[in-house]
Design a protein around this motif. Structure first.
Motif, PDB file in Angstrom:
ATOM      1  N   GLU A  96      -4.712  -0.932   0.657  1.00 51.01           N
ATOM      2  CA  GLU A  96      -4.122  -0.949   2.003  1.00 51.01           C
ATOM      3  C   GLU A  96      -3.802  -2.385   2.425  1.00 51.01           C
ATOM      4  O   GLU A  96      -2.735  -2.663   2.997  1.00 51.01           O
ATOM      5  CB  GLU A  96      -5.098  -0.297   2.992  1.00 51.01           C
ATOM      6  CG  GLU A  96      -4.550  -0.130   4.383  1.00 51.01           C
ATOM      7  CD  GLU A  96      -3.400   0.862   4.453  1.00 51.01           C
ATOM      8  OE1 GLU A  96      -2.555   0.684   5.336  1.00 51.01           O
ATOM      9  OE2 GLU A  96      -3.330   1.783   3.621  1.00 51.01           O
ATOM     10  N   GLN A 100      -0.085  -4.060   3.368  1.00 52.62           N
ATOM     11  CA  GLN A 100       0.188  -4.768   4.624  1.00 52.62           C
ATOM     12  C   GLN A 100       0.677  -6.191   4.346  1.00 52.62           C
ATOM     13  O   GLN A 100       1.569  -6.699   5.019  1.00 52.62           O
ATOM     14  CB  GLN A 100      -1.067  -4.790   5.498  1.00 52.62           C
ATOM     15  CG  GLN A 100      -1.399  -3.437   6.089  1.00 52.62           C
ATOM     16  CD  GLN A 100      -2.703  -3.458   6.874  1.00 52.62           C
ATOM     17  OE1 GLN A 100      -3.385  -4.485   6.957  1.00 52.62           O
ATOM     18  NE2 GLN A 100      -3.050  -2.300   7.441  1.00 52.62           N
ATOM     19  N   GLU A 101       0.094  -6.817   3.313  1.00 51.20           N
ATOM     20  CA  GLU A 101       0.518  -8.175   2.937  1.00 51.20           C
ATOM     21  C   GLU A 101       1.979  -8.164   2.489  1.00 51.20           C
ATOM     22  O   GLU A 101       2.773  -9.017   2.876  1.00 51.20           O
ATOM     23  CB  GLU A 101      -0.400  -8.657   1.807  1.00 51.20           C
ATOM     24  CG  GLU A 101      -0.388 -10.152   1.569  1.00 51.20           C
ATOM     25  CD  GLU A 101      -1.384 -10.522   0.484  1.00 51.20           C
ATOM     26  OE1 GLU A 101      -0.960 -11.156  -0.497  1.00 51.20           O
ATOM     27  OE2 GLU A 101      -2.568 -10.135   0.611  1.00 51.20           O
ATOM     28  N   ALA A 103       4.256  -6.012   3.295  1.00 52.06           N
ATOM     29  CA  ALA A 103       5.103  -5.719   4.448  1.00 52.06           C
ATOM     30  C   ALA A 103       5.308  -6.981   5.288  1.00 52.06           C
ATOM     31  O   ALA A 103       6.390  -7.199   5.835  1.00 52.06           O
ATOM     32  CB  ALA A 103       4.488  -4.603   5.284  1.00 52.06           C
ATOM     33  N   ALA A 104       4.283  -7.831   5.375  1.00 52.47           N
ATOM     34  CA  ALA A 104       4.398  -9.058   6.168  1.00 52.47           C
ATOM     35  C   ALA A 104       5.326 -10.071   5.485  1.00 52.47           C
ATOM     36  O   ALA A 104       5.991 -10.868   6.151  1.00 52.47           O
ATOM     37  CB  ALA A 104       3.011  -9.668   6.372  1.00 52.47           C
TER      38      ALA A 104
END
Length: 118
Positions: A96, A100-101, A103-104
């Motif tokens: 997860e 998120q990394e 996506a950033a």
């Protein structure tokens, strides 16, 4: 109705009558014989009961006694299962975090962040 046909019908009727009389005579004989047998039934001695053959009592061999098993996992299995579950949880959290990394780091903004078209 031709005379031949009438004669055949009459012959058939005669045969049916003779067959019926024969059946009734056989039934009367049978009923008379049964009545005679029923009358003689009380005079006969009852038949001897048959003797039982073969061994008496239970057959085969008894089961081997065994200790009852407890249900559920043993303490070692429970500890191993708990460790495996925690490892899966850690792997899921790492995955997860990686998502998120990524996506950033995207260069293109997400569609929800774009300005509203005019």
């Amino acid at each position: 109705n031709s005379p031949e046909r009438r004669a055949a019908d009459e012959e058939r009727r005669r045969q049916a009558v003779t067959e019926q009389k024969g059946r009734e005579a056989r039934a009367a004989d049978k009923a008379q014989k049964k009545a005679g047998d029923d009358a003689n039934k009380g005079a006969r001695a009852p038949r001897e009961p048959k003797a039982a053959t073969g061994p008496h009592g239970p057959q085969g061999t008894p089961r081997v006694p065994h200790a009852p098993k407890s249900h559920g996992p043993t303490a070692e299995e429970a500890a191993k299962n708990r460790a495996a579950h925690e490892a899966r949880l850690r792997a899921a959290q790492q995955h997860e975090a990686q998502l998120q990394e990524r996506a950033a780091k995207r260069k293109k903004p997400a569609a929800s962040d774009l300005p509203i078209p005019r």
